[in-house]
Design a protein around this motif. Structure first.
Motif, mmCIF file in Angstrom:
data_model
loop_
_atom_site.group_PDB
_atom_site.id
_atom_site.type_symbol
_atom_site.label_atom_id
_atom_site.label_comp_id
_atom_site.label_asym_id
_atom_site.label_seq_id
_atom_site.Cartn_x
_atom_site.Cartn_y
_atom_site.Cartn_z
ATOM 1 N N SER A 2 0.821 -1.206 0.000
ATOM 2 C CA SER A 2 0.000 0.000 0.000
ATOM 3 C C SER A 2 0.857 1.259 0.000
ATOM 4 O O SER A 2 0.515 2.270 -0.624
ATOM 5 C CB SER A 2 -0.916 -0.013 1.233
ATOM 6 N N CYS A 68 0.470 4.652 6.554
ATOM 7 C CA CYS A 68 1.088 3.337 6.329
ATOM 8 C C CYS A 68 2.313 3.142 7.219
ATOM 9 O O CYS A 68 2.507 2.069 7.810
ATOM 10 C CB CYS A 68 1.484 3.191 4.860
ATOM 11 N N GLU A 90 -7.688 2.665 4.674
ATOM 12 C CA GLU A 90 -7.560 1.687 3.597
ATOM 13 C C GLU A 90 -8.927 1.219 3.119
ATOM 14 O O GLU A 90 -9.135 0.994 1.913
ATOM 15 C CB GLU A 90 -6.728 0.495 4.081
#
Length: 224
Positions: A2, A68, A90
């Motif tokens: 991600s 992240c 997310e």
């Protein structure tokens, strides 16, 4: 993974911010050459002020990359609070990507008569979403796994403390019925044992009865 996706989006947004005229020309070509049924109004808004939307993209990608990193640190330190922000963000990103993929599939259907291309794009988009949602489920289950591990560790510590207390205090009698060492005998057994005469006393009484009565002999003394 991600984090790298956010990095790629940030790079494209930075390139678009440096060349806003090129972005306007490309959107104009899409509007005139393709049938943009549902996306035309959104593209026209972007064409009117591309800097605003590109700045929003840069801000979103930057915040996403920071989240992240925070999630990675939270997973390393087993801190569930630091992982909640990434899980929610997310999920929002996956919803936006799902809407974009559905819109792209509709545009391909409207502008291309090739069924094979539509099927291939649908399969590719489906597998992409499946993999991304699977990774999100794994990331969302990590706090649950950490909580279960903490409960198991606490239970192990409690059992260890109980063992240490039992070892240091041997006088403690368990509460189990079968494990009581000094239980009182039943009442009927006590009543039966009252009239039992020990065997040694019986032997002495019998010996005396067999020997018979003892006779004492009298002695007469003459004093002259």
């Amino acid at each position: 993974m991600s984090f790298f996706q956010g990095l790629v989006l940030l790079v494209f947004c930075c390139l678009g911010h440096r060349h806003p005229d090129l972005v306007k020309d490309e959107i104009t070509n899409w509007i005139h050459n393709y049938n943009l049924i549902y996306a035309q109004s959104y593209l026209e808004d972007v064409q009117a002020d591309p800097d605003k939307y590109i700045s929003l993209g840069i801000s979103f990608s930057s915040i996403y990359m920071i989240v992240c990193v925070v999630y990675i640190y939270g997973a390393y330190t087993c801190n569930n609070m630091l992982m909640v922000f990434y899980i929610l963000m997310e999920l929002l990103r996956l919803i936006i990507i799902s809407v974009l993929i559905a819109t792209v599939l509709l545009l391909i259907k409207q502008n291309n008569m090739d069924i094979g291309m539509l099927i291939g794009a649908s399969v590719a988009g489906g597998f992409l979403l499946l993999g991304m949602f699977y990774l999100w489920i794994c990331a969302a289950n990590l706090p649950i796994v950490i909580n279960e591990m903490e409960r198991d560790e606490q239970a192990a510590v409690i059992n260890k403390l109980q063992q240490l207390l039992e070892a240091n205090n041997p006088r403690v009698i368990p509460r189990g019925i079968d494990s009581i060492p000094f239980a009182a005998p039943p009442e009927d057994i006590v009543n039966r044992n009252i009239f039992i005469v020990p065997r040694q006393k019986d032997m002495k009484i019998n010996n005396r009865m067999i020997a018979g009565p003892t006779v004492t002999k009298s002695y007469v003394y003459n004093f002259k």
